[in-house]
Design an enzyme around this catalytic site. Structure first.
Site: not given
Ligand SMILES: CSC[C@H]1O[C@H](OP(=O)(O)O)[C@H](O)[C@@H]1O
Length: 357
Positions: A248
């Site tokens: 992220d």
């Molecule tokens: C390519 S997605 C990157 C990252 O985003 C996800 O978090 P969320 O589902 O809370 O938006 C997850 O940490 C992924 O690794």
């Protein structure tokens, strides 16, 4: 063909997102009519994943702009800046929306100051830039996939196949298509070098069980779903070749914020001498954050822990702690897989400097 989390038709100015809260049971697209809708679908995690958040946020602005009338370039610039900063507030940890907002605000400032650019030109150039962000994510993902597959295969002898662990969802449901860590897995599968992938459930939102498993079944990739608590037992009993996860926000020293549970997988991987990789586009690297301790970690509602859908699974009244992310220190990361290549964490600062030069 991978799943489409985002449908955007610039001719009809129609933007729809696949409501990921309903997957895997229900496939339903939700219309996004402007920035307010964009903020809500991101904040509620109907669409999630760092790159997808930025793309949906920017496209929601494009849809609104096409329906608006502007009196002047100054008014357009002011409105664009306010709406982009509002979209950044929808979720604080992923950097991609913030990076895209900064890039678009810079463009709006340049076009606003350039007397040779008419209001109509400014709108056209701005919308073109947003379209470019969408297209670039797709090409970046393919490069990340191929770079990551080559890196993981470089660690095994001959033409042997690999067994990989991944966490959360980093596929077509988290990007504009193909995926980051799941893109690496797709590339390994396409190269016929993937023996098996183990995906974790990823409590409490269950991105792994609901979304990654959905993508792996859809693509017919040999895979097994495991609980988050099973990773150490899996590494003890199976010869895992590598772990590959998304990001992220990557700090300038390589510390990486990713879905909660990532850090403990990295610690277990270190103990079992399994190389741990982060796969992310350069838009996930934040040059303005020196180390992981400065990354804001979003905390989500207790209900996401105490309920699965409408079904309560935790005792009523129990206090919860629900950080959506944790930070894996650079010392536990074997490489950061990007569209520009694979870098050791200690190389990131120099690469950032060369890119911005
Ligand atoms: C390519 S997605 C990157 C990252 O985003 C996800 O978090 P969320 O589902 O809370 O938006 C997850 O940490 C992924 O690794």
């Amino acid at each position: 063909m991978s799943l489409k989390s985002i449908i955007y038709d610039q001719v009809t100015n129609n933007l729809e997102i696949l409501d990921q809260l309903l997957l895997p049971g229900i496939t339903k697209y939700v219309k996004v009519k402007g920035v307010e809708d964009g903020w809500k679908v991101i904040n509620k995690m109907q669409v999630r994943g760092a790159p997808a958040i930025a793309i949906v946020g920017c496209l929601s602005l494009a849809v609104e702009m096409r329906n608006d009338k502007f009196e002047s370039k100054k008014q357009l610039r002011q409105e664009v800046e306010g709406k982009l900063n509002y979209l950044v507030s929808s979720r604080p940890t992923a950097v991609n929306m913030k990076g895209a907002a900064e890039e678009l605000i810079d463009l709006a400032n340049q076009l606003s100051k350039d007397k040779s650019v008419s209001l109509e030109d400014m709108i056209h150039k701005f919308l073109l830039k947003i379209q470019h962000l969408l297209e670039k994510d797709i090409t970046d993902n393919q490069s990340i996939g191929d770079n990551g597959a080559k890196e993981i295969l470089s660690r095994v002898s001959g033409d042997s196949q690999v067994r990989v662990v991944t966490h959360c969802n980093t596929g077509s449901l988290a990007t504009a298509g193909y995926g980051t860590a799941l893109g690496v897995i797709r590339s390994l599968h396409a190269m016929k070098r993937l023996e098996h992938v183990y995906c974790t459930e990823t409590r409490p939102y269950n991105q792994g069980a609901r979304l990654t498993a959905f993508e792996l079944i859809h693509d017919k990739i040999p895979s097994t779903l495991i609980c988050d608590s099973m990773v150490s037992a899996l590494m003890k009993s199976r010869n895992i070749s590598a772990v590959v996860v998304g990001a992220d926000r990557v700090a300038a020293n390589g510390d990486t914020a990713n879905k909660i549970g990532t850090y403990q997988i990295a610690v277990v991987a270190k103990y079992h001498a399994v190389p741990f990789y982060v796969a992310a586009p350069f838009t996930s690297i934040d040059a303005k954050v020196s180390t992981g301790e400065h990354i804001v970690i979003e905390e989500r509602p207790d209900r996401e822990m105490t309920h699965v859908g409408e079904h309560r699974i935790a005792a009523k009244g129990i206090p919860c702690w629900n950080p959506a992310f944790d930070v894996t220190p650079a010392s536990l990361i074997a490489g950061i897989i990007t569209e520009r290549g694979v870098f050791k964490p200690e190389q990131i600062k120099a690469v950032l400097a060369s890119v911005s030069a």
